[in-house]
Design an enzyme around this catalytic site. Structure first.
Site, short mmCIF file in Angstrom:
data_model
loop_
_atom_site.label_atom_id
_atom_site.label_comp_id
_atom_site.label_asym_id
_atom_site.label_seq_id
_atom_site.Cartn_x
_atom_site.Cartn_y
_atom_site.Cartn_z
CB SER A 1 -0.94 0.00 1.21
OG SER A 1 -0.24 -0.27 2.38
CD GLN B 1 3.20 1.12 4.02
OE1 GLN B 1 3.96 0.91 4.95
NE2 GLN B 1 2.48 0.15 3.46
CG HIS C 1 5.44 3.82 8.80
ND1 HIS C 1 4.50 2.82 8.73
CD2 HIS C 1 6.38 3.50 7.86
CE1 HIS C 1 4.85 1.94 7.80
NE2 HIS C 1 5.99 2.34 7.26
CE LYS D 1 6.55 0.02 10.38
NZ LYS D 1 5.34 -0.66 9.94
CD GLU E 1 9.44 1.57 6.72
OE1 GLU E 1 8.84 0.91 7.58
OE2 GLU E 1 9.02 1.66 5.56
CG HIS F 1 7.14 4.22 2.26
ND1 HIS F 1 6.87 4.97 3.38
CD2 HIS F 1 7.05 2.93 2.67
CE1 HIS F 1 6.64 4.18 4.40
NE2 HIS F 1 6.74 2.93 4.00
NE ARG G 1 -2.01 -1.02 5.38
CZ ARG G 1 -2.22 -1.24 6.66
NH1 ARG G 1 -3.21 -0.64 7.28
NH2 ARG G 1 -1.46 -2.08 7.33
CE LYS H 1 -2.93 -5.44 5.15
NZ LYS H 1 -1.60 -5.35 5.74
#
Length: 425
Positions: A80, A82, A84, A107, A109, A261, A280, A286
């Site tokens: 997806s 998305q 964070h 988050k 990453e 991203h 998302r 979802k």
């Protein structure tokens, strides 16, 4: 005292987008906690029971949980679109909707490619987005007036670093992106049919022949490929706002909290702060939270090179002569945050050995290719692809290859010296 070397049984999450499996999770996150293979106790239990395994400092700072979540992702279909949330927003979202936002952590990453990878990451430079408004009629019509307003607002100041110009640019980008994200579903579906038709008929001339960073042919192929996975999805248009990135094996990028991203394909090692919060807005069956996404993004725009990371030699490892003579190496990926760093070790000959000095924090090792042994003190364990080991704080670790291509990744947290250089015990 138990030797702090524990083989882990790690949870696998299977999603619609995965190949044989989608995600292997290594860590203490309650959504999918790792366990000691032998005793079946969770890693969370073990580190809370014996705080020396993580180090007192790290335990206190991160609430007696492992500060990072380490994953292997196997991506066969787009993930997806998305972002964070940052720490403050995560706390707010978790309090408001704990079903969709299961914890209160941020988050950031890092992604390291273990096979060739492609994805969409961060907003493109503004002149590139403007180019697409001028050359893709369906995108222009979906964004409407906000697209023209965006082009006027950024005119002549696309790359200005003056704070007032940047603020104006970001505001215009948010308005244009928000207009796209709030377009009606049936309008998007109709526009996507026209977009696919253009991509198929125009080929290399699609999107005005594309740009230096992404050619027309590449864009046309991408649109056609993603439409097969998610027909008529808003993501087919979002991709013109975002950088298209390809990573070769060993290349990496770092995403701050709030960076937009979508990972498209490839196998990757991923390390992040210990959170499972995802906002998302496309390429997903979802829960979508478009308003939160449009509201939370920083609207920073930059070429993709600025998100790629350059690894450096890891200084706290000693290679034996077999390792040296076979050009074996240990390299460090060190993002600008406290929660984690990752070392990739390639031992390229049977008998090559790497001895890691003790650090003041916990580590998790995973093997991706080849075979060998891992040892801490008198305890020696076998290592094969997919084997995962937890190593406690202050333990010296030795990896020894029993093949000519023994590759491992080690995620670790060490607070001391994160500000300047890594500090030894």
């Amino acid at each position: 005292m138990q030797v702090p070397l524990i083989r882990l049984q790690c949870g696998v999450n299977s999603y619609d987008w995965g190949k044989p499996y989608a995600e292997l999770w290594m860590g203490t996150h309650p959504s999918n906690p790792s366990k000691d293979v032998t005793t079946k106790r969770t890693l969370l239990d073990l580190v809370q029971d014996n705080q020396a395994l993580m180090s007192i400092d790290i335990g206190e700072k991160f609430g007696q949980k492992l500060p990072f979540l380490f994953k292997v992702l196997s991506i066969g279909k787009a993930l997806s679109i998305q972002a964070h949330p940052n720490k403050k927003l995560a706390e707010k979202l978790h309090a408001r909707d704990s079903k969709n936002y299961p914890d209160d952590n941020h988050k950031p990453e890092m992604t390291i490619a273990i096979t060739p990878f492609d994805g969409l990451c961060g907003f493109r430079p503004l002149a590139e987005i403007s180019h697409f408004f001028s050359t893709i009629p369906t995108l222009k019509s979906l964004v409407g007036e906000e697209g023209q307003a965006f082009q006027s607002a950024i005119q002549g100041q696309e790359t200005s670093d003056k704070p007032e110009a940047e603020a104006k640019n970001k505001k215009a980008l948010q308005a244009a992106f928000g207009a796209l994200m709030n377009a009606k579903k049936e309008v998007v579906e109709q526009a996507s049919k026209e977009l696919i038709e253009s991509a198929k008929t125009e080929g290399a001339d699609f999107a005005g022949g594309g740009l230096e960073s992404t050619s027309g042919k590449e864009l046309a192929d991408l649109v056609i490929r993603l439409d097969k996975q998610f027909p008529g999805d808003i993501g087919l248009f979002v991709l013109f706002f975002l950088n298209y990135v390809k990573l070769e094996v060993g290349e990496a990028m770092f995403l701050k909290a709030d960076d937009i991203h979508a990972y498209l394909s490839g196998d990757i090692i991923e390390c992040m702060a210990a959170s499972d919060n995802v906002v998302r807005a496309g390429f997903t069956p979802k829960f979508k939270d478009v308003d939160t996404l449009v509201d939370m993004l920083t609207y920073s725009y930059a070429p993709i090179e600025e998100q790629k990371m350059e690894p450096v030699d890891y200084p706290y490892v000693t290679l034996n002569s077999t390792a040296y003579s076979s050009a074996s190496a240990a390299i460090l990926y060190d993002p600008p945050i406290e929660e984690f760093s990752v070392v990739k070790t390639d031992l390229k000959k049977n008998g090559a050995k790497a001895t890691f000095e003790a650090i003041a924090g916990p580590s998790i090792f995973i093997c991706t290719t080849g075979s060998g042994k891992i040892s801490v003190g008198p305890k020696v364990e076998e290592v094969k692809p997919g084997y995962v080991y937890f190593v406690g704080s202050t333990a010296e670790v030795v990896l020894e290859s029993e093949s000519d291509d023994f590759t491992t990744f080690k995620a670790f947290c060490e607070l001391h010296g994160k500000e300047d250089s890594k500090e030894k015990l």
